[in-house]
Design an enzyme around this catalytic site. Structure first.
Site, PDB file in Angstrom:
ATOM      1  N   ARG A 120       0.834  -1.213   0.000  1.00 10.16           N
ATOM      2  CA  ARG A 120       0.000   0.000   0.000  1.00 10.16           C
ATOM      3  C   ARG A 120       0.872   1.267   0.000  1.00 10.16           C
ATOM      4  NH1 ARG A 120      -3.228  -3.600  -0.506  1.00 10.16           N
ATOM      5  NH2 ARG A 120      -5.351  -3.686   0.287  1.00 10.16           N
ATOM      6  N   GLU A 139      -4.550   4.085   6.318  1.00  9.34           N
ATOM      7  CA  GLU A 139      -4.234   3.832   4.915  1.00  9.34           C
ATOM      8  C   GLU A 139      -4.830   4.931   4.035  1.00  9.34           C
ATOM      9  OE1 GLU A 139      -5.599   2.258   1.463  1.00  9.34           O
ATOM     10  OE2 GLU A 139      -5.859   0.340   2.487  1.00  9.34           O
ATOM     11  N   SER A 164     -10.422  -0.292   3.243  1.00 10.58           N
ATOM     12  CA  SER A 164      -9.659  -0.417   4.493  1.00 10.58           C
ATOM     13  C   SER A 164      -9.197   0.953   4.949  1.00 10.58           C
ATOM     14  CB  SER A 164      -8.411  -1.268   4.277  1.00 10.58           C
ATOM     15  OG  SER A 164      -8.748  -2.554   3.871  1.00 10.58           O
TER      16      SER A 164
END
Ligand code: EPU
Length: 338
Positions: free
Chosen positions: A164, A334, A238
């Site tokens: 990520r 995130e 997420s």
């Protein structure tokens, strides 16, 4: 190219937060950007490049210029018996690109079905799901430096992809506008079904012969069963990353929490399922008026309608604190916070 003022961003972020942009311009062709860059006020404006708005939480109005990227186009730039090199405009919807590839039997991104957002944003956080990350099919991307207006090309190694993560989240944060992404897809695909949930779903679907389409459908089914559809419930997927901790710390935690979920990561480290930690800490399904923690996937924070971005941000801070207190693990967000 129209430069709009005080433009609502509500429909441009999948969290559905009602904020506005002081200035707003749609970039549907490269000329739109060049025209904007001619304006004397352009240089001094704070800028935000927006793709599908699926990985962002607005906590206040944006007092600068939002560049909404709508650059379209899919071009096969190279093809042989084994592979297809596909160049895609940054403003194309990611899932539509996946479906385009699936329909043609081009493999490599079927595990990434139904991820919200546009392809231009995919490299920024190196999107990943069900055992595959974008970097595995990535060839290169083109971008424009927002300050110098220079046209840039980034090969895979230039992007410094991580979990990520990429250079566009770090050194180049806010400095470039990605205009196209080029992928290498495989005509003789290597199916990746090792992620437990996929195998289970393929079995439940009664699939006899594995295919790109079957995997795509399995992923769509899994995602639809766990993750809220942003068209119905505002969210950005997420909200937190899965933390990577020393394996010794993981083993120690296992003594207290035998059911803790983790996967081996880089040497001596373990990636822990943050969803498990958040659920264990009692947050799953918690609802505060207009917002809360999703009831089927604790990694996802949701807006049930009229939530304010700051309230969701504050909830994420509470979650971080409680995970630190209970497990001694520092979670990281995130989603981009603005
Ligand atoms: N789990 C729980 N409770 C929860 C959620 C998960 O106990 O509320 C446990 C599950 O039981 C499972 C494990 O955590 O054993 C993993 O769960 P899942 O397969 O749902 O994956 P994840 O690690 O929670 C990551 C990605 C998702 C991606 C899935 C599938 C991150 C931050 N998230 O979630 O990505 O779809 O894997 O590959 O890496 C996104 O980035 O927006 C996103 C949705």
């Amino acid at each position: 190219m129209a430069l709009l003022q005080d433009h609502s961003l509500r429909s441009y972020n999948t969290f559905g937060i009602a904020v506005s942009a002081r200035h707003f311009a749609a970039i549907d062709q490269l000329e739109d950007l060049s025209a904007l860059q001619q304006l004397s006020e352009y240089q001094t404006m704070k800028k935000l490049v927006l793709g599908g708005g699926s990985n962002i939480l607005f906590t206040e109005n944006f007092e600068g210029l939002v560049l909404k990227v709508g650059l379209k186009g899919k071009t096969v730039v190279e093809e042989d018996d084994h592979k297809v090199v596909l160049k895609v405009g940054a403003g194309e919807n990611w899932h539509e690109v996946v479906q385009y590839a699936v329909e043609r039997g081009w493999g490599g991104i079927e595990n990434l079905s139904l991820i919200p957002g546009n392809i231009g944003a995919a490299p920024i956080q190196n999107i990943g799901a069900y055992g595959i990350e974008l970097k595995e099919v990535f060839q290169e991307l083109e971008a424009v430096n927002l300050e110098t207006r220079e046209r840039l090309k980034f090969k895979k190694s230039d992007c410094r992809f991580g979990y990520r993560d990429s250079i566009f989240k770090r050194e180049l944060k806010g400095k470039t506008l990605i205009t196209s992404v080029t992928l290498v897809l495989n005509k003789q695909p290597a199916f990746k079904t090792s992620y437990g949930a996929i195998e289970k779903e393929l079995q439940a679907m009664g699939v006899q012969e594995l295919s790109i389409r079957a995997i795509s459908e399995a992923v769509i089914n899994i995602r639809q069963s766990k993750l809220p559809d942003p068209k119905e419930i505002g969210n950005a997927g997420s909200f937190f990353k899965n933390p990577v901790i020393p394996t010794t710390q993981f083993e120690a935690l296992k003594q207290t929490f035998p059911e803790i979920v983790g996967y081996p990561a880089a040497a001596g480290t373990t990636k822990v399922a943050a969803g498990w930690l958040i659920e264990k800490a009692g947050w799953k399904g918690k609802t505060f008026d207009q917002y809360g923690v999703h009831k089927r996937q604790a990694l996802v924070l949701v807006n049930y309608g009229e939530a304010n971005g700051k309230a969701i941000y504050d909830l994420s801070t509470e979650v971080l604190r409680s995970i630190q207190a209970q497990f001694g693990i520092e979670l990281e967000r995130e989603v981009n916070i603005l």
